[in-house]
Design a protein around this motif. Structure first.
Motif, mmCIF file in Angstrom:
data_model
loop_
_atom_site.group_PDB
_atom_site.id
_atom_site.type_symbol
_atom_site.label_atom_id
_atom_site.label_comp_id
_atom_site.label_asym_id
_atom_site.label_seq_id
_atom_site.Cartn_x
_atom_site.Cartn_y
_atom_site.Cartn_z
ATOM 1 N N SER A 80 0.894 -1.622 -0.248
ATOM 2 C CA SER A 80 0.250 -0.057 -0.205
ATOM 3 C C SER A 80 0.996 1.533 -0.001
ATOM 4 N N THR A 81 1.682 1.005 0.266
ATOM 5 C CA THR A 81 2.990 2.389 0.597
ATOM 6 C C THR A 81 3.387 2.535 -0.211
ATOM 7 N N LEU A 82 3.801 1.521 -2.013
ATOM 8 C CA LEU A 82 3.822 1.351 -2.881
ATOM 9 C C LEU A 82 3.125 2.383 -3.934
ATOM 10 N N MET A 83 1.747 1.607 -3.194
ATOM 11 C CA MET A 83 0.627 2.574 -4.452
ATOM 12 C C MET A 83 0.450 3.992 -3.633
ATOM 13 N N HIS A 84 0.755 4.031 -2.505
ATOM 14 C CA HIS A 84 0.181 5.609 -2.001
ATOM 15 C C HIS A 84 1.494 6.542 -2.650
ATOM 16 N N CYS A 85 2.401 6.018 -2.777
ATOM 17 C CA CYS A 85 3.848 6.387 -3.125
ATOM 18 C C CYS A 85 3.724 7.229 -4.699
ATOM 19 N N ILE A 136 -4.798 10.937 -12.613
ATOM 20 C CA ILE A 136 -5.476 9.652 -11.823
ATOM 21 C C ILE A 136 -6.251 9.343 -11.308
ATOM 22 N N GLY A 137 -6.741 8.145 -12.261
ATOM 23 C CA GLY A 137 -8.002 7.605 -11.073
ATOM 24 C C GLY A 137 -7.301 7.040 -9.663
ATOM 25 N N PHE A 138 -8.685 6.630 -9.024
ATOM 26 C CA PHE A 138 -8.631 5.810 -7.990
ATOM 27 C C PHE A 138 -9.740 5.451 -7.330
ATOM 28 N N VAL A 139 -10.079 4.242 -7.065
ATOM 29 C CA VAL A 139 -10.944 3.726 -6.191
ATOM 30 C C VAL A 139 -10.545 2.558 -5.012
ATOM 31 N N ILE A 144 4.941 9.744 -13.532
ATOM 32 C CA ILE A 144 4.005 9.485 -13.691
ATOM 33 C C ILE A 144 4.266 10.004 -15.460
ATOM 34 N N GLY A 145 3.970 9.246 -16.464
ATOM 35 C CA GLY A 145 4.060 9.700 -18.028
ATOM 36 C C GLY A 145 5.718 9.997 -17.380
ATOM 37 N N ASP A 146 6.179 10.664 -18.228
ATOM 38 C CA ASP A 146 7.346 12.085 -17.726
ATOM 39 C C ASP A 146 7.412 13.132 -16.674
ATOM 40 N N THR A 147 6.713 13.286 -16.372
ATOM 41 C CA THR A 147 6.298 13.998 -15.029
ATOM 42 C C THR A 147 6.632 13.848 -13.624
ATOM 43 N N ASN A 148 8.117 14.090 -12.512
ATOM 44 C CA ASN A 148 9.155 13.535 -11.440
ATOM 45 C C ASN A 148 8.265 13.961 -10.362
ATOM 46 N N LEU A 149 7.327 13.124 -9.919
ATOM 47 C CA LEU A 149 6.106 13.566 -8.543
ATOM 48 C C LEU A 149 7.389 14.664 -7.718
ATOM 49 N N THR A 150 8.729 14.161 -7.320
ATOM 50 C CA THR A 150 9.020 14.867 -6.532
ATOM 51 C C THR A 150 9.837 16.192 -7.156
ATOM 52 N N GLU A 151 9.393 16.439 -8.150
ATOM 53 C CA GLU A 151 9.724 17.817 -8.428
ATOM 54 C C GLU A 151 8.639 18.639 -8.428
ATOM 55 N N LEU A 152 7.145 18.034 -7.956
ATOM 56 C CA LEU A 152 5.876 18.675 -7.858
ATOM 57 C C LEU A 152 5.666 19.884 -7.079
ATOM 58 N N GLY A 162 1.035 9.623 -5.256
ATOM 59 C CA GLY A 162 1.432 10.747 -4.929
ATOM 60 C C GLY A 162 0.574 11.393 -3.227
ATOM 61 N N LEU A 163 0.042 10.318 -3.292
ATOM 62 C CA LEU A 163 -0.947 10.574 -1.974
ATOM 63 C C LEU A 163 0.101 10.348 -0.382
ATOM 64 N N ASP A 164 1.232 10.124 -0.974
ATOM 65 C CA ASP A 164 2.325 9.608 -0.178
ATOM 66 C C ASP A 164 3.445 10.258 -0.014
ATOM 67 N N ALA A 165 4.512 11.332 0.061
ATOM 68 C CA ALA A 165 5.434 11.125 -1.027
ATOM 69 C C ALA A 165 6.857 10.424 -0.338
ATOM 70 N N ALA A 166 7.577 9.785 -0.595
ATOM 71 C CA ALA A 166 9.203 9.127 -0.746
ATOM 72 C C ALA A 166 10.082 9.774 0.447
ATOM 73 N N THR A 167 11.186 8.589 0.999
ATOM 74 C CA THR A 167 12.084 9.457 1.432
ATOM 75 C C THR A 167 13.272 9.726 0.808
ATOM 76 N N ALA A 168 13.333 8.899 -0.212
ATOM 77 C CA ALA A 168 14.454 8.684 -1.197
ATOM 78 C C ALA A 168 13.302 8.127 -2.590
ATOM 79 N N GLY A 169 14.981 8.340 -3.984
ATOM 80 C CA GLY A 169 13.697 7.731 -5.278
ATOM 81 C C GLY A 169 13.010 8.903 -5.293
ATOM 82 N N THR A 170 12.852 8.759 -6.832
ATOM 83 C CA THR A 170 12.095 9.356 -7.815
ATOM 84 C C THR A 170 10.864 8.212 -7.766
#
Length: 263
Positions: free
Chosen positions: A63-68, A103-106, A82-90, A71-79
């Protein structure tokens, strides 16, 4: 087994065929003696137009992997991309916009607004974004999900399976780049569960969507093209064209090896 053996999670795929990518993801909760390393250097690609299930023993980090990834949770390290968009830079605003537009969520809990009709729940994210629904697409989705005669009903007037179908329609309505499901059939009986999984399968096969779910249910995982297995915060294996039996066997072996490792 490490996550880079024989490229088990598709890292060799070209970037334009990848809907989501995790690279060296680490997620640490707490500090000192109470520190938990929920993700321990996870790298994985999730191909466009593919249905992937993420599985693993309780506490494996699925679940932690999916949340990262979502974009529901921020990773401690790594990137995360989504497509070519780097979430860590947003920025926070950029992240909100990405989750809303791409993103769609169920979720296991249907997360429907009780005062709104089924149709209003389906179009809510679009309404909030100030975007107009593509009527032809919306009509196709609602028809495929068997909701056309339920659109004026409120959630309390719908069965659990119907509510989850509304949640699926909401996830599909904006034509997202990727749909994430966190135990999407966890609260459903086997018949409703099968309906929802068939819908997610059809979203991939008929609509060309990309679907990634976390599940503990081998039957649910058997609807996927690929199952990625986590243990102790690392990817340890994957199955292509899974069956419920092959998934169950893999889960048993992971849980057994986990028990052995503890002794």
């Amino acid at each position: 087994m490490t996550s880079n053996v024989s490229d088990p999670v598709g890292l060799a795929k070209s970037a334009d065929a990848v809907a989501a990518r995790a690279t060296d993801l680490v997620k640490i909760y707490g500090s000192g003696d109470t520190q938990v390393r929920a993700l321990d250097g996870v790298s994985a690609d999730f191909a466009k137009g593919e249905f992937t299930a993420i599985m693993g023993p309780s506490g494996s980090g699925k679940s932690t992997l999916m949340h990262c990834l979502a974009g529901l949770d921020a990773a401690t390290a790594g990137t995360v991309h989504i497509g070519d968009t780097n979430l860590t830079e947003l920025s926070d605003k950029g992240m909100t916009q990405l989750r809303r537009d791409r993103i769609g969520f169920v979720f296991q809990a249907f997360n429907l607004v009780p005062t709104l009709t089924a149709l209003e729940n389906v179009t809510l994210p679009l309404d909030i974004a100030g975007r107009k629904a593509d009527e032809e697409w919306l009509s196709t989705v609602l028809k495929r999900l068997g909701l056309t005669d339920r659109l004026t009903h409120r959630p309390s007037e719908l069965s659990g399976g119907q509510q989850q179908r509304v949640a699926c329609a909401r996830a599909l309505a904006g034509k997202p780049d990727i749909i994430f499901g966190d135990e999407p059939t966890g609260n459903l009986d086997s018949r409703s569960s099968g309906e929802v999984l068939s819908i997610l399968r059809a979203a991939v096969d008929e609509f060309g969507q990309t679907v990634v779910i976390v599940t503990h249910d081998p039957r649910a995982a058997s609807y996927a093209d690929r199952v990625v297995f986590l243990a102790d915060g690392r990817i340890v294996d994957e199955l292509r064209s899974p069956t419920a039996d092959s998934v169950l066997d893999k889960m048993k072996s992971l849980e057994t090896s986990g028990v052995e490792a503890e002794h």
